[in-house]
Scaffold this motif. Structure first.
Motif, PDB file in Angstrom:
ATOM      1  N   PRO A  81       0.806  -1.225   0.000  1.00  0.00           N
ATOM      2  CA  PRO A  81       0.000   0.000   0.000  1.00  0.00           C
ATOM      3  C   PRO A  81       0.841   1.278   0.000  1.00  0.00           C
ATOM      4  CG  PRO A  81      -0.695  -1.511   1.749  1.00  0.00           C
ATOM      5  CD  PRO A  81       0.645  -1.973   1.258  1.00  0.00           C
ATOM      6  N   GLU A  82       2.162   1.181   0.222  1.00  0.00           N
ATOM      7  CA  GLU A  82       2.992   2.383   0.353  1.00  0.00           C
ATOM      8  C   GLU A  82       2.980   3.203  -0.931  1.00  0.00           C
ATOM      9  OE1 GLU A  82       7.534   3.671   1.641  1.00  0.00           O
ATOM     10  OE2 GLU A  82       7.157   1.677   0.833  1.00  0.00           O
ATOM     11  N   GLY A  83       2.637   4.481  -0.789  1.00  0.00           N
ATOM     12  CA  GLY A  83       2.623   5.380  -1.928  1.00  0.00           C
ATOM     13  C   GLY A  83       1.358   5.331  -2.752  1.00  0.00           C
ATOM     14  N   ALA A  84       0.372   4.549  -2.313  1.00  0.00           N
ATOM     15  CA  ALA A  84      -0.874   4.458  -3.075  1.00  0.00           C
ATOM     16  C   ALA A  84      -1.804   5.602  -2.699  1.00  0.00           C
ATOM     17  CB  ALA A  84      -1.562   3.121  -2.800  1.00  0.00           C
ATOM     18  N   PRO A 222       6.994   0.098   5.772  1.00  0.00           N
ATOM     19  CA  PRO A 222       7.278   1.481   5.398  1.00  0.00           C
ATOM     20  C   PRO A 222       6.901   2.455   6.504  1.00  0.00           C
ATOM     21  CG  PRO A 222       5.309   0.692   4.278  1.00  0.00           C
ATOM     22  CD  PRO A 222       5.926  -0.495   4.959  1.00  0.00           C
ATOM     23  N   PRO A 223       7.396   3.712   6.437  1.00  0.00           N
ATOM     24  CA  PRO A 223       7.044   4.713   7.456  1.00  0.00           C
ATOM     25  C   PRO A 223       5.537   4.889   7.542  1.00  0.00           C
ATOM     26  CG  PRO A 223       8.780   5.525   6.010  1.00  0.00           C
ATOM     27  CD  PRO A 223       8.287   4.253   5.401  1.00  0.00           C
ATOM     28  N   PRO A 224       4.980   5.056   8.745  1.00  0.00           N
ATOM     29  CA  PRO A 224       3.529   5.185   8.890  1.00  0.00           C
ATOM     30  C   PRO A 224       3.035   6.579   8.541  1.00  0.00           C
ATOM     31  CG  PRO A 224       4.553   5.374  11.032  1.00  0.00           C
ATOM     32  CD  PRO A 224       5.663   5.064  10.056  1.00  0.00           C
ATOM     33  N   ASP A 225       1.815   6.659   8.089  1.00  0.00           N
ATOM     34  CA  ASP A 225       1.153   7.940   7.872  1.00  0.00           C
ATOM     35  C   ASP A 225       0.892   8.574   9.237  1.00  0.00           C
ATOM     36  OD1 ASP A 225      -0.859   9.970   7.491  1.00  0.00           O
ATOM     37  OD2 ASP A 225      -1.340   9.041   5.559  1.00  0.00           O
ATOM     38  N   PRO A 226       1.227   9.853   9.422  1.00  0.00           N
ATOM     39  CA  PRO A 226       0.981  10.510  10.726  1.00  0.00           C
ATOM     40  C   PRO A 226      -0.462  10.404  11.192  1.00  0.00           C
ATOM     41  CG  PRO A 226       2.324  11.901   9.310  1.00  0.00           C
ATOM     42  CD  PRO A 226       1.868  10.758   8.457  1.00  0.00           C
ATOM     43  N   LYS A 227      -1.383  10.288  10.236  1.00  0.00           N
ATOM     44  CA  LYS A 227      -2.802  10.199  10.601  1.00  0.00           C
ATOM     45  C   LYS A 227      -3.142   8.898  11.322  1.00  0.00           C
ATOM     46  CE  LYS A 227      -4.437  13.093   6.746  1.00  0.00           C
ATOM     47  NZ  LYS A 227      -3.181  13.198   5.999  1.00  0.00           N
ATOM     48  N   LEU A 228      -2.218   7.922  11.255  1.00  0.00           N
ATOM     49  CA  LEU A 228      -2.460   6.650  11.934  1.00  0.00           C
ATOM     50  C   LEU A 228      -2.088   6.713  13.411  1.00  0.00           C
ATOM     51  CD1 LEU A 228      -1.083   4.160   9.241  1.00  0.00           C
ATOM     52  CD2 LEU A 228      -3.468   4.779   9.696  1.00  0.00           C
ATOM     53  N   TYR A 229      -1.408   7.801  13.834  1.00  0.00           N
ATOM     54  CA  TYR A 229      -0.997   7.974  15.231  1.00  0.00           C
ATOM     55  C   TYR A 229      -0.187   6.779  15.728  1.00  0.00           C
ATOM     56  CZ  TYR A 229      -4.390  11.743  15.018  1.00  0.00           C
ATOM     57  OH  TYR A 229      -5.064  12.873  14.658  1.00  0.00           O
ATOM     58  N   ALA A 230       0.687   6.275  14.863  1.00  0.00           N
ATOM     59  CA  ALA A 230       1.545   5.152  15.253  1.00  0.00           C
ATOM     60  C   ALA A 230       2.765   5.675  16.009  1.00  0.00           C
ATOM     61  CB  ALA A 230       1.994   4.384  14.018  1.00  0.00           C
ATOM     62  N   THR A 231       3.249   4.890  16.978  1.00  0.00           N
ATOM     63  CA  THR A 231       4.480   5.253  17.681  1.00  0.00           C
ATOM     64  C   THR A 231       5.634   5.097  16.709  1.00  0.00           C
ATOM     65  OG1 THR A 231       3.563   4.451  19.760  1.00  0.00           O
ATOM     66  CG2 THR A 231       5.945   4.741  19.658  1.00  0.00           C
ATOM     67  N   TYR A 232       6.345   6.214  16.453  1.00  0.00           N
ATOM     68  CA  TYR A 232       7.337   6.222  15.390  1.00  0.00           C
ATOM     69  C   TYR A 232       8.400   7.266  15.706  1.00  0.00           C
ATOM     70  CZ  TYR A 232       9.271   6.938  10.673  1.00  0.00           C
ATOM     71  OH  TYR A 232      10.101   7.067   9.601  1.00  0.00           O
ATOM     72  N   ASP A 233       9.684   6.879  15.562  1.00  0.00           N
ATOM     73  CA  ASP A 233      10.780   7.780  15.927  1.00  0.00           C
ATOM     74  C   ASP A 233      11.348   8.568  14.748  1.00  0.00           C
ATOM     75  OD1 ASP A 233      12.149   5.901  14.486  1.00  0.00           O
ATOM     76  OD2 ASP A 233      13.445   5.242  16.133  1.00  0.00           O
ATOM     77  N   GLY A 234      10.776   8.379  13.573  1.00  0.00           N
ATOM     78  CA  GLY A 234      11.224   9.134  12.416  1.00  0.00           C
ATOM     79  C   GLY A 234      12.426   8.568  11.698  1.00  0.00           C
ATOM     80  N   GLY A 237      12.303   7.939   7.844  1.00  0.00           N
ATOM     81  CA  GLY A 237      11.904   9.035   6.971  1.00  0.00           C
ATOM     82  C   GLY A 237      10.402   9.248   6.958  1.00  0.00           C
ATOM     83  N   LYS A 238       9.955  10.003   5.980  1.00  0.00           N
ATOM     84  CA  LYS A 238       8.537  10.328   5.873  1.00  0.00           C
ATOM     85  C   LYS A 238       7.838   9.347   4.935  1.00  0.00           C
ATOM     86  CE  LYS A 238       9.255  15.284   6.648  1.00  0.00           C
ATOM     87  NZ  LYS A 238       9.087  16.652   6.097  1.00  0.00           N
ATOM     88  N   PRO A 239       6.524   9.202   5.104  1.00  0.00           N
ATOM     89  CA  PRO A 239       5.784   8.310   4.196  1.00  0.00           C
ATOM     90  C   PRO A 239       5.904   8.789   2.759  1.00  0.00           C
ATOM     91  CG  PRO A 239       4.430   8.947   6.065  1.00  0.00           C
ATOM     92  CD  PRO A 239       5.652   9.797   6.126  1.00  0.00           C
ATOM     93  N   ARG A 240       5.937   7.844   1.843  1.00  0.00           N
ATOM     94  CA  ARG A 240       6.025   8.187   0.428  1.00  0.00           C
ATOM     95  C   ARG A 240       4.684   8.704  -0.055  1.00  0.00           C
ATOM     96  NH1 ARG A 240       7.937   3.456  -3.413  1.00  0.00           N
ATOM     97  NH2 ARG A 240       5.721   2.976  -3.466  1.00  0.00           N
ATOM     98  N   SER A 241       4.702   9.736  -0.888  1.00  0.00           N
ATOM     99  CA  SER A 241       3.460  10.258  -1.443  1.00  0.00           C
ATOM    100  C   SER A 241       2.976   9.339  -2.553  1.00  0.00           C
ATOM    101  CB  SER A 241       3.664  11.679  -1.973  1.00  0.00           C
ATOM    102  OG  SER A 241       4.664  11.677  -2.989  1.00  0.00           O
ATOM    103  N   ALA A 242       1.767   9.614  -3.026  1.00  0.00           N
ATOM    104  CA  ALA A 242       1.184   8.780  -4.074  1.00  0.00           C
ATOM    105  C   ALA A 242       2.087   8.728  -5.297  1.00  0.00           C
ATOM    106  CB  ALA A 242      -0.188   9.330  -4.465  1.00  0.00           C
TER     107      ALA A 242
END
Length: 263
Positions: A81-84, A222-234, A237-242
């Protein structure tokens, strides 16, 4: 005791996002005939085998390998699903299994190799197909292994033969279809018919890989979308865009307009 290594048994790298196919692929993990089911069946057969030695050791090697298959497919499902983009079809497929069946043909539900073969023919992603070729090859070896084990059981005077489907042999990674991977502490699993000579199919060589190494990269979602409120240290990197070309609306039209190959 089980020990985990952070590298995959084989790579799980899709070339492009496909969240609808990710949903189909999940059936290979936890479906009625998925890898989790196979893993638990083999583990319990191994744990409860009343004959210490080559049979028990062989079953435990295969059972432990199947745990790695679960991780490979789970990683692929996480990466697909990453980048979709959140298109209407993706939303609808996630929300309504009937819509998903219409969009994707049908949810695959069959036994072992049949299920993998059907999913292989449902995707054109080279990365997904590459992983499934490895799975198909390992399944070819396992089917030969069980037939060879039946021969040994007969020869040893312990017990008095099915294989499906006979397809995709020219597609699978055949170099992985000929060896038992030694993945448990038992020291006798190489003493069976399944580790020597030619397989019961008359063509596949049978061998023993004493010290298998991971063929894939480090397992990571892959990095989580911030909207998922997942515990993540960065750290990833940032989630890939579409992915360009999958957008709808203005961005999609702009891409089409800029594409020199678009008539």
């Amino acid at each position: 005791m089980f020990r985990h290594t952070d590298h995959l048994q084989f790579d799980a790298k899709p070339e492009k996002p496909d969240p609808v196919y990710a949903r189909k692929l999940q059936e290979l993990i936890g479906g009625a005939y998925g890898e989790m089911t196979v893993t638990m069946q083999y583990l319990f057969q191994g744990w409860n085998c009343r004959m210490p030695g080559k049979y028990k050791d062989m079953i435990m090697d295969v059972a432990t390998e199947e745990i790695g298959h679960v991780e490979m497919i789970a990683t692929m499902v996480a990466r697909l699903p990453e980048g979709a983009p959140a298109t209407e079809s993706t939303k609808n497929a996630a929300a309504d299994p009937v819509v998903a069946a219409v969009l994707g043909g049908m949810d695959p539900s069959a036994q072992g190799r049949v299920q993998t073969a059907r999913l292989y023919n449902m995707t054109d992603d080279p990365g997904v197909k590459d992983m499934l070729r490895f799975n198909l090859a390992r399944d070819t070896y396992h089917q030969n292994l069980w037939l060879a084990a039946i021969e040994d059981l007969k020869a040893d005077g312990i017990e008095p033969s099915p294989i499906a489907p006979n397809a995709l042999f020219d597609e699978e990674h055949s170099e992985h279809a000929s060896s038992l991977w030694h993945l448990s502490d038992g020291a006798a699993s190489d003493q069976g018919r399944w580790a020597h000579g030619t397989g019961p199919d008359g063509t596949t060589p049978m061998s023993f890989l004493a010290d298998p190494v991971p063929l894939g990269d480090v397992a990571s979602a892959p990095p989580p979308d911030p909207k998922l409120y997942a515990t993540y240290d960065g750290s990833q990197g940032k989630p890939r865009s579409a992915a360009m070309g999958t957008e709808k609306g203005l961005m999609g039209k702009m891409k089409d307009a800029l594409d020199p190959d678009n008539p």
